[in-house]
Design an enzyme around this catalytic site. Structure first.
Site, PDB file in Angstrom:
ATOM      1  CE  LYS A  22     -45.578  80.094 186.227  1.00 41.66           C
ATOM      2  NZ  LYS A  22     -45.153  81.236 185.419  1.00 41.66           N
ATOM      3  CG  ASN A  23     -48.483  83.006 186.038  1.00 40.73           C
ATOM      4  OD1 ASN A  23     -47.283  82.814 186.246  1.00 40.73           O
ATOM      5  ND2 ASN A  23     -49.090  82.624 184.930  1.00 40.73           N
ATOM      6  CB  CYS A 121     -39.625  84.521 175.859  1.00 39.31           C
ATOM      7  SG  CYS A 121     -40.918  83.508 176.438  1.00 39.31           S
ATOM      8  NE  ARG A 126     -43.942  86.516 177.665  1.00 41.23           N
ATOM      9  CZ  ARG A 126     -43.958  85.801 178.789  1.00 41.23           C
ATOM     10  NH1 ARG A 126     -43.249  84.701 178.860  1.00 41.23           N
ATOM     11  NH2 ARG A 126     -44.669  86.180 179.818  1.00 41.23           N
ATOM     12  CG  ASP A 322     -50.572  80.864 180.898  1.00 35.69           C
ATOM     13  OD1 ASP A 322     -49.915  81.121 179.878  1.00 35.69           O
ATOM     14  OD2 ASP A 322     -50.507  81.557 181.935  1.00 35.69           O
ATOM     15  NE  ARG A 414     -39.996  79.326 183.834  1.00 34.96           N
ATOM     16  CZ  ARG A 414     -40.810  79.813 182.914  1.00 34.96           C
ATOM     17  NH1 ARG A 414     -40.831  79.300 181.714  1.00 34.96           N
ATOM     18  NH2 ARG A 414     -41.592  80.822 183.174  1.00 34.96           N
TER      19      ARG A 414
HETATM   20  C1  EPZ Z   1     -48.514  86.702 181.986  1.00 38.36           C
HETATM   21  O1  EPZ Z   1     -47.397  87.081 181.200  1.00 38.36           O
HETATM   22  C2  EPZ Z   1     -48.217  85.313 182.505  1.00 38.36           C
HETATM   23  N1  EPZ Z   1     -46.983  85.336 183.275  1.00 38.36           N
HETATM   24  C3  EPZ Z   1     -48.112  84.349 181.339  1.00 38.36           C
HETATM   25  O2  EPZ Z   1     -47.973  83.039 181.888  1.00 38.36           O
HETATM   26  C4  EPZ Z   1     -49.400  84.383 180.521  1.00 38.36           C
HETATM   27  O3  EPZ Z   1     -49.253  83.551 179.395  1.00 38.36           O
HETATM   28  C5  EPZ Z   1     -49.676  85.829 180.082  1.00 38.36           C
HETATM   29  O4  EPZ Z   1     -49.715  86.694 181.229  1.00 38.36           O
HETATM   30  C6  EPZ Z   1     -50.997  85.975 179.357  1.00 38.36           C
HETATM   31  O5  EPZ Z   1     -52.040  85.525 180.166  1.00 38.36           O
HETATM   32  C7  EPZ Z   1     -47.001  85.647 184.565  1.00 38.36           C
HETATM   33  O6  EPZ Z   1     -48.027  86.002 185.131  1.00 38.36           O
HETATM   34  C8  EPZ Z   1     -45.735  85.528 185.322  1.00 38.36           C
HETATM   35  P1  EPZ Z   1     -48.980  89.819 178.886  1.00 38.36           P
HETATM   36  P2  EPZ Z   1     -47.264  88.606 180.724  1.00 38.36           P
HETATM   37  O7  EPZ Z   1     -48.201  91.059 179.116  1.00 38.36           O
HETATM   38  O8  EPZ Z   1     -47.925  89.487 181.690  1.00 38.36           O
HETATM   39  C9  EPZ Z   1     -48.312  91.725 174.619  1.00 38.36           C
HETATM   40  C10 EPZ Z   1     -47.029  80.902 182.108  1.00 38.36           C
HETATM   41  O9  EPZ Z   1     -46.977  79.942 181.315  1.00 38.36           O
HETATM   42  N2  EPZ Z   1     -47.527  92.754 175.319  1.00 38.36           N
HETATM   43  O10 EPZ Z   1     -50.359  89.780 179.459  1.00 38.36           O
HETATM   44  O11 EPZ Z   1     -45.843  88.830 180.401  1.00 38.36           O
HETATM   45  C11 EPZ Z   1     -47.659  90.351 174.680  1.00 38.36           C
HETATM   46  O12 EPZ Z   1     -46.669  90.211 173.680  1.00 38.36           O
HETATM   47  C12 EPZ Z   1     -46.752  82.315 181.619  1.00 38.36           C
HETATM   48  O13 EPZ Z   1     -47.265  80.791 183.297  1.00 38.36           O
HETATM   49  C13 EPZ Z   1     -47.119  93.867 174.631  1.00 38.36           C
HETATM   50  O14 EPZ Z   1     -47.383  94.012 173.436  1.00 38.36           O
HETATM   51  O15 EPZ Z   1     -48.132  88.575 179.400  1.00 38.36           O
HETATM   52  C14 EPZ Z   1     -48.844  89.449 174.499  1.00 38.36           C
HETATM   53  O16 EPZ Z   1     -49.182  89.361 173.139  1.00 38.36           O
HETATM   54  C15 EPZ Z   1     -46.207  82.369 180.244  1.00 38.36           C
HETATM   55  N3  EPZ Z   1     -46.412  94.819 175.296  1.00 38.36           N
HETATM   56  C16 EPZ Z   1     -49.957  90.184 175.229  1.00 38.36           C
HETATM   57  O17 EPZ Z   1     -49.515  91.550 175.324  1.00 38.36           O
HETATM   58  C17 EPZ Z   1     -46.112  94.723 176.612  1.00 38.36           C
HETATM   59  O18 EPZ Z   1     -45.481  95.623 177.161  1.00 38.36           O
HETATM   60  C18 EPZ Z   1     -50.253  89.675 176.611  1.00 38.36           C
HETATM   61  O19 EPZ Z   1     -49.041  89.544 177.336  1.00 38.36           O
HETATM   62  C19 EPZ Z   1     -46.537  93.593 177.308  1.00 38.36           C
HETATM   63  C20 EPZ Z   1     -47.255  92.611 176.635  1.00 38.36           C
END
Ligand code: EPZ
Length: 443
Positions: A22-23, A121, A126, A322, A414
């Protein structure tokens, strides 16, 4: 609203092929906006998030036909037919945060993108500041209006390559890296992303973009270099297998002391998880040599009792957030005290209270949970709250004594394709039921 009803205590035995990721599929689907040539995507899973992305791309002028190959696996035939639209509206974005992935590709190709700001969320804050920081570094002019992000290319109509640091308080960002890397493929000049996400989904996206004519080096490492090109062409790409689905199924075999063979298993992307499983007492044995380390066959067994471990979630190649909830379910039945610390989403513990309702002994303090193993879990009505928390509850239900009813399984839909059928095919007693409004708990 649907629920899963699980009669626990059956072993997971048999053989299953891991579905496409998915991701990986979501940012890859968004990247089709970078060209108007035909694109074929294989092994895209059938999930509600994917259907939402299809709907969003449809609103943005992309036509997608779903076919199947000779093995019955899905093929998406995709082509952008109209590039005038540029607005990803709130009523789609609010259903799926990954909608933010269209921002970079649409901006780079169409010169303008308007994407509703994703809201809060269940797994915590996020923010998308790093996505915006990266695009601004490429010269994008970004404003916020009526809850929407409006991004425009600089005068001249093209983004401009730049060097940037894309790390935040919790490390790298996966979708932020995907967004900026995709946008930079069409920028003028060279972009360097430092503190890029190293996740396998980023490598998959970069491989696809390179097959389309992009010039990306270093994907999978913290420094990615992108030399901009004028246009990208069509491609035929197979999405990598889903490491989180694979890890969840491994936990299912482990928690029920089953015997499971997984085909198409991305062992190369699962080292932190498989090493942790071995330490807990779940054996993962590759079968055959296999040419592609991302598509192996392996056998999952549990020779003895489960042992306690310490887990800290980290960006890849560390232990994936995850899989945190699923491993916590497993550790509920492990001898001794385990410690689980969440470093990516410190609030991602919605499963804790539900596991407690099933008899788990859990103490949470901040971003850490101490899990004291118990001899058995008891079936109970519980509530699915986010995708992976819900998967943890399914695992607990498979091992619990008696009946577990998991409400609101749309969260599971999802990210897991037909999970109840797949687990039932392995011997689990699990069925989907429609709940009447009165039987759904309030909240
Ligand atoms: C991806 O989300 C995945 N989603 C998530 O999977 C996964 O948990 C996450 O990466 C971490 O591995 C998809 O790929 C669709 P991040 P993403 O930006 O990219 C902070 C699932 O269950 N951050 O890597 O949105 C954030 O708050 C889902 O399948 C900022 O501070 O996650 C977090 O602490 C849920 N500013 C960290 O970075 C930003 O602009 C990592 O988040 C963006 C993120």
């Amino acid at each position: 609203m649907d629920a899963f009803v699980i009669e626990g205590g059956r072993r997971i035995n048999g053989r299953l092929r891991v579905n496409g990721s998915k991701n990986s599929a979501l940012p890859i689907m968004a990247a089709v906006l970078l060209t108007d040539e035909p694109i074929t995507l294989r092994d895209v899973p059938d999930l509600s998030d994917i259907r939402n992305m299809v709907r969003l791309l449809g609103e943005l002028g992309v036509v997608i036909a779903r076919e199947t190959d000779t093995a019955g696996r899905p093929i998406f035939c995709i082509q952008t037919m109209d590039e005038r639209a540029s607005h990803a509206r709130y009523d789609i974005v609010r259903t799926m945060r990954a909608s933010i992935c269209v921002l970079g590709p649409m901006l780079a190709r169409r010169g303008r993108a308007r994407v509703s700001l994703p809201g809060g969320c269940a797994i915590g804050q996020r923010p998308v500041d790093l996505h915006l920081k990266g695009l601004q570094a490429l010269g994008a002019r970004i404003t916020l209006e009526d809850g929407d992000i409006i991004a425009e290319t600089p005068p001249g109509g093209r983004l401009i390559g730049a060097t940037m640091f894309l790390g935040g308080a919790n490390g790298s960002t996966v979708l932020g890296t995907a967004n900026v890397m995709s946008a930079a493929t069409l920028a003028k000049g060279t972009t360097i992303i430092e503190c890029a996400a190293c996740e396998p989904e980023i490598v998959d996206l970069a491989n696809m973009l390179n097959s389309m004519g992009a010039r990306i080096e270093g994907a999978g490492s913290p420094r990615i270099t992108i030399r901009g090109v004028e246009t990208l062409r069509g491609v035929d790409h197979t999405v990598i297998p889903d490491r989180i689905e694979a890890g969840t199924l491994m936990c299912a075999a482990g928690i029920t002391a089953g015997d499971l063979i997984l085909d198409n298993c991305p062992l190369d992307a699962l080292m932190a998880a498989t090493e942790t499983l071995e330490a807990i007492g779940v054996a993962i044995d590759p079968i055959g040599s296999g040419d592609d380390p991302m598509r192996r066959t392996c056998r999952v067994t549990r020779p003895g009792t489960l042992r306690s471990v310490q887990i800290t979630t980290q960006p890849h190649p560390g232990f994936p957030t995850d899989l945190q909830a699923q491993f916590m379910a497993l550790l509920c039945l492990a001898e001794g005290n385990s410690v689980v610390t969440e470093k990516i989403f410190p609030e991602r513990f919605l499963h804790v209270a539900e596991l407690q309702r099933m008899g788990a002994s859990l103490v949470r303090q901040g971003a850490t949970v101490v899990v004291t193993g118990v001899e058995r879990l008891n079936g109970a009505p519980v509530m699915a709250s986010d995708l992976r928390a819900s998967a943890g509850l399914v695992l607990a239900g498979l091992a619990a004594e008696g009946t577990t009813t998991i409400n609101r399984v749309y969260h599971i839909d999802r990210g897991y394709e037909a999970l109840e059928h797949r687990l039932a095919s392995l011997g689990a007693s699990i069925r989907r039921e429609k709940m009447t409004t009165e039987s759904v708990p309030a909240g």
